[in-house]
Design a protein around this motif. Structure first.
Motif: not given
Length: 318
Positions: A226-234, A262-271, A297-306
């Motif tokens: 909730n607090r450490h995802m730098n952006g929104q996830l697609l 088999s997909s992509l996760h993208a962090v964006v400023t505004d979805a 986001p999953s914890l893996e997304d948060v970790f990659v972002s951080l």
């Protein structure tokens, strides 16, 4: 140490090997009856920290106390108050199951009158009743894992360190192992665990994310998401994936993008703004788009972002 006091206290801990800083001024606490997760990539400083907390390495500076004992001052006393299990399981393959249990009972100074009951408990916990005479080398990995845990806690330690304990273990055995961990925590034991499986990190009460020897975030799994995802996830499902990754990374508003299965996760400023721009970028490259939407986001997304943010800040500092 009372139950209200932290079972593990780390204050400004640093470990250097020559000019290399493996652990860089970290601080945290873990409490009785808690699963405390230590998460990070290979070389992040996880195993070095555990070796310090187990009294196997002296810190360069800072302090660490485990079960109320200073690990640098009384390392032998610390080792009598902890259980330790590594990804190699610390078992002797040339011994039988019962011989491993008897050896570790002696190693941890389990009283002779208590040893039979503790060994019987370990056999039951590991599901190895009736297989006491089996060669340890003949056991499947999942059975070895549970036997190693039984050996590590024969002396009823208040703190158990598990260093990548499920590496190379099949998913069913991993779930069974985590059930055992929750049973131990229910008895008030502190379980300190390192893992590179992000789904396992969800089982932890609290987590520390460490990268390049430094703590980049700390909190419950929910707090981190909730607090450490730098952006929104697609979520982006497209083909071909490699060309899609390049197109998404270059699209306006995209902070970071990576392959997830088999997909992509993208962090964006505004979805809302980024989705049509990403779709346009993909179509322009004749990339087929099957799915493009915002996801939690999953914890893996948060970790990659951080860690990406941490690496970027280190680069700027350099």
């Amino acid at each position: 140490m009372t139950q209200k006091e932290p079972s593990v206290v780390v204050e400004n801990l640093t470990k250097r090997f020559g000019k290399f800083v493996a652990v860089d001024n970290i601080s945290f606490e873990a409490h009785p009856g808690e699963i405390f997760g230590f998460l990070g990539p290979n070389g992040a400083g996880k195993s070095t920290t555990i070796r310090i907390l187990c009294g196997l390495l002296r810190p360069t500076s800072g302090r660490a106390r485990v079960a109320g004992i200073d690990v640098a001052v009384e390392p032998e006393a610390v080792r009598q108050q902890i259980g330790y299990m590594s990804q190699k399981f610390s078992l002797y393959n040339d011994l039988r199951v019962i011989e491993n249990l008897r050896f570790f009972a002696g190693l941890y100074s389990v009283p002779a009158e208590a040893a039979p009951e503790r060994i019987a408990w370990a056999l039951h916990m590991a599901g190895l009743e009736g297989r006491e005479q089996s060669p340890t080398s003949a056991l499947a990995v999942g059975w070895k894992q549970r036997l190693a845990l039984g050996c590590a806690v024969l002396h009823r330690p208040p703190v158990v360190f598990l260093d990548e304990p499920t590496s190379g273990v099949d998913p069913i055995s991993r779930r069974q192992f985590w059930k055992l961990i929750h049973e131990m925590v229910g008895e008030g034991i502190t379980v300190f665990v390192t893992t590179h499986y992000m789904d396992e990190a969800e089982y932890c009460n609290r987590l520390v994310l460490i990268d390049s020897g430094r703590i980049v975030a700390m909190g419950t799994p929910g707090e981190l998401k909730n607090r450490h995802m730098n952006g929104q996830l697609l979520l982006v499902e497209c083909a071909p994936l490699g060309l899609g990754l390049e197109a998404v990374r270059n699209a306006p508003g995209v902070l970071n993008a990576a392959v997830f299965g088999s997909s992509l996760h993208a962090v964006v400023t505004d979805a809302t703004e980024a989705i049509p721009k990403i779709r346009e970028a993909l179509v322009a490259q004749q990339i087929q788009v099957a799915r493009l939407e915002r996801i939690p986001p999953s914890l893996e997304d948060v970790f990659v972002s951080l860690t990406a943010s941490h690496d970027s800040n280190q680069g700027k500092a350099a």
